[in-house]
Design a protein around this motif. Structure first.
Motif, PDB file in Angstrom:
ATOM      1  N   GLU A  87       2.559   2.159  -8.654  1.00  0.00           N
ATOM      2  CA  GLU A  87       1.127   2.170  -8.962  1.00  0.00           C
ATOM      3  C   GLU A  87       0.435   0.919  -8.427  1.00  0.00           C
ATOM      4  N   GLU A  88       1.091  -0.232  -8.561  1.00  0.00           N
ATOM      5  CA  GLU A  88       0.489  -1.491  -8.109  1.00  0.00           C
ATOM      6  C   GLU A  88       0.278  -1.514  -6.602  1.00  0.00           C
ATOM      7  N   THR A  89       1.209  -0.902  -5.847  1.00  0.00           N
ATOM      8  CA  THR A  89       1.122  -0.918  -4.382  1.00  0.00           C
ATOM      9  C   THR A  89       0.501   0.353  -3.802  1.00  0.00           C
ATOM     10  N   ASP A  90       0.078   1.288  -4.679  1.00  0.00           N
ATOM     11  CA  ASP A  90      -0.462   2.577  -4.236  1.00  0.00           C
ATOM     12  C   ASP A  90       0.543   3.273  -3.327  1.00  0.00           C
ATOM     13  N   TYR A  91       1.800   3.232  -3.745  1.00  0.00           N
ATOM     14  CA  TYR A  91       2.928   3.668  -2.916  1.00  0.00           C
ATOM     15  C   TYR A  91       2.823   5.137  -2.511  1.00  0.00           C
ATOM     16  N   ARG A  92       2.613   6.022  -3.482  1.00  0.00           N
ATOM     17  CA  ARG A  92       2.608   7.456  -3.179  1.00  0.00           C
ATOM     18  C   ARG A  92       1.519   7.822  -2.172  1.00  0.00           C
ATOM     19  N   GLN A  93       0.326   7.306  -2.374  1.00  0.00           N
ATOM     20  CA  GLN A  93      -0.778   7.648  -1.489  1.00  0.00           C
ATOM     21  C   GLN A  93      -0.507   7.164  -0.066  1.00  0.00           C
ATOM     22  N   LYS A  94      -0.051   5.917   0.070  1.00  0.00           N
ATOM     23  CA  LYS A  94       0.222   5.369   1.400  1.00  0.00           C
ATOM     24  C   LYS A  94       1.374   6.108   2.075  1.00  0.00           C
ATOM     25  N   GLN A  95       2.414   6.395   1.302  1.00  0.00           N
ATOM     26  CA  GLN A  95       3.565   7.107   1.852  1.00  0.00           C
ATOM     27  C   GLN A  95       3.148   8.495   2.337  1.00  0.00           C
ATOM     28  N   GLN A  96       2.336   9.174   1.541  1.00  0.00           N
ATOM     29  CA  GLN A  96       1.899  10.512   1.907  1.00  0.00           C
ATOM     30  C   GLN A  96       1.069  10.501   3.189  1.00  0.00           C
ATOM     31  N   GLU A  97       0.201   9.524   3.315  1.00  0.00           N
ATOM     32  CA  GLU A  97      -0.638   9.450   4.514  1.00  0.00           C
ATOM     33  C   GLU A  97       0.216   9.296   5.771  1.00  0.00           C
ATOM     34  N   VAL A  98       1.244   8.451   5.707  1.00  0.00           N
ATOM     35  CA  VAL A  98       2.128   8.257   6.857  1.00  0.00           C
ATOM     36  C   VAL A  98       2.932   9.519   7.132  1.00  0.00           C
ATOM     37  N   GLN A  99       3.505  10.091   6.083  1.00  0.00           N
ATOM     38  CA  GLN A  99       4.321  11.291   6.239  1.00  0.00           C
ATOM     39  C   GLN A  99       3.518  12.430   6.835  1.00  0.00           C
ATOM     40  N   PHE A 100       2.325  12.675   6.299  1.00  0.00           N
ATOM     41  CA  PHE A 100       1.519  13.804   6.765  1.00  0.00           C
ATOM     42  C   PHE A 100       1.098  13.620   8.221  1.00  0.00           C
ATOM     43  N   ALA A 101       0.729  12.414   8.585  1.00  0.00           N
ATOM     44  CA  ALA A 101       0.296  12.153   9.956  1.00  0.00           C
ATOM     45  C   ALA A 101       1.442  12.382  10.936  1.00  0.00           C
ATOM     46  N   GLN A 102       2.624  11.899  10.582  1.00  0.00           N
ATOM     47  CA  GLN A 102       3.757  12.045  11.489  1.00  0.00           C
ATOM     48  C   GLN A 102       4.244  13.490  11.544  1.00  0.00           C
ATOM     49  N   GLU A 103       4.232  14.175  10.412  1.00  0.00           N
ATOM     50  CA  GLU A 103       4.622  15.586  10.420  1.00  0.00           C
ATOM     51  C   GLU A 103       3.647  16.426  11.246  1.00  0.00           C
ATOM     52  N   GLN A 104       2.351  16.150  11.121  1.00  0.00           N
ATOM     53  CA  GLN A 104       1.371  16.926  11.867  1.00  0.00           C
ATOM     54  C   GLN A 104       1.571  16.728  13.364  1.00  0.00           C
TER      55      GLN A 104
END
Length: 341
Positions: free
Chosen positions: A303-320
């Protein structure tokens, strides 16, 4: 060629995460978490992700009934009695997406990562309505030892020779012709062939292996993990370089407790359940408490590092980008998956 074990883990995580994240998200995270990753969306129809839970359960029951009736036919031809085992077709999974909520503080405070304790565990251990009963147990028990061996070989195929076993971490190649009546049934249903092992799809499998290995070590993701790791160290839990390492550490400790019970069938003061040595309950309880403590700190740092949101953004961009670069091959692979499902 099959996907490597690392790539299988990543793809499985991708597919499962998209099905569960909506239920796993806290209210403020829900809008982002409800999104489906590009690769997960691409394969959703092949794996039943476009069906409701009720539709998936109905399809599973129908598939299981067809499979078991074919197995019974095959076993009869092999000279054995066999009652179609349809109980599993009527049993629902003990944990649904709604019950699995590892980004909820309340959930984590009760279950940690869901390793030692998890939703539905008590119901499974107490053996309620969903307790599994082998429909053929009495018949098999009436056979001699040699007849039981012949029954099992007819049902599942002979045990592979040790030299034919895959190296550690590699998946075992499955051949329906050596898998007994279950293999025959899968072939009759047209589901025995695995498209991921075909020569036609080998270039795509190679590309997916490379993609997942590269993505998991990409600077974008390692940077996110570094922020999380620093937070964990500041909170008194150093030594984790990636977020998954924290959960893995509990799994490894649990495995050591099981390994310490000795060989199956030994007789000592270790409790025995179903012929398998079980760890000391006090040690398991202590590990469960450690799991919850670690998981809560992990949650704080996510929560402190906004981990899930940042991880998702990277994952989605690379998968796309991967989908865009391999769309023709992916569509052909998906078509073969759907044909065999």
């Amino acid at each position: 060629m099959r996907l490597s074990s690392r790539a299988i883990t990543a793809l499985t995580t991708t597919m499962c995460a998209s099905a569960l994240l909506a239920g796993c998200a806290s209210p403020e995270e829900a809008p982002a978490a409800e999104k489906e990753s590009p690769l997960s969306a691409f394969f959703a129809s092949a794996y039943g992700g476009d069906l409701s839970q009720e539709e998936q359960e109905k399809k599973f029951a129908e598939d299981e009934r067809e499979r078991e009736e074919l197995v019974a036919q095959c076993m009869s031809e092999e000279g054995f009695e066999y009652s179609p085992n349809l109980q599993s077709a009527s049993m629902s999974m003990p944990v649904s997406g709604d019950e699995w909520d590892p980004d909820s503080r309340e959930w984590v405070a009760q279950y940690g990562y869901g390793i030692i304790n998890y939703p539905g565990r008590d119901d499974m251990e107490s053996g309620g309505e969903g307790e599994y009963v082998d429909a053929n147990a009495d018949y098999v028990a009436s056979l001699s030892e040699s007849e039981q061996q012949a029954f099992n070989e007819a049902l599942h195929g002979p045990m592979p020779d040790p030299e034919d076993m895959p190296a550690e971490g590699e998946p075992m190649e499955w051949d329906w012709t050596t898998a007994g009546c279950y293999g025959w049934a899968e072939n009759e249903r047209g589901t025995a062939e695995d498209p991921s092992t075909s020569d036609e799809h080998k270039p795509l499998m190679d590309a997916m292996n490379t993609f997942y290995e590269t993505m998991m070590t990409s600077p974008e993701l390692t940077g996110i993990d570094a922020e999380w790791s620093s937070c964990m160290a500041d909170a008194g839990h150093p030594g984790f370089s990636a977020q998954m390492d924290a959960q893995t550490s509990i799994n490894e400790e649990m495995n050591k407790l099981y390994e310490s019970t000795g060989e199956i069938g030994t007789t000592d003061d270790t409790a025995m359940t179903g012929g398998m040595g079980m760890p000391n309950q006090a040690e398991m309880d202590a590990l469960g408490e450690k799991e919850i403590e670690l998981a809560l700190v992990d949650l704080d740092c996510r929560e402190e590092t906004d981990y899930r949101q940042k991880q998702q953004e990277v994952q989605f961009a690379q998968e796309q980008q991967f989908v865009d670069d391999h769309k023709t091959e992916l569509e052909a692979f998906r078509a073969d998956l759907e044909q065999g499902s």
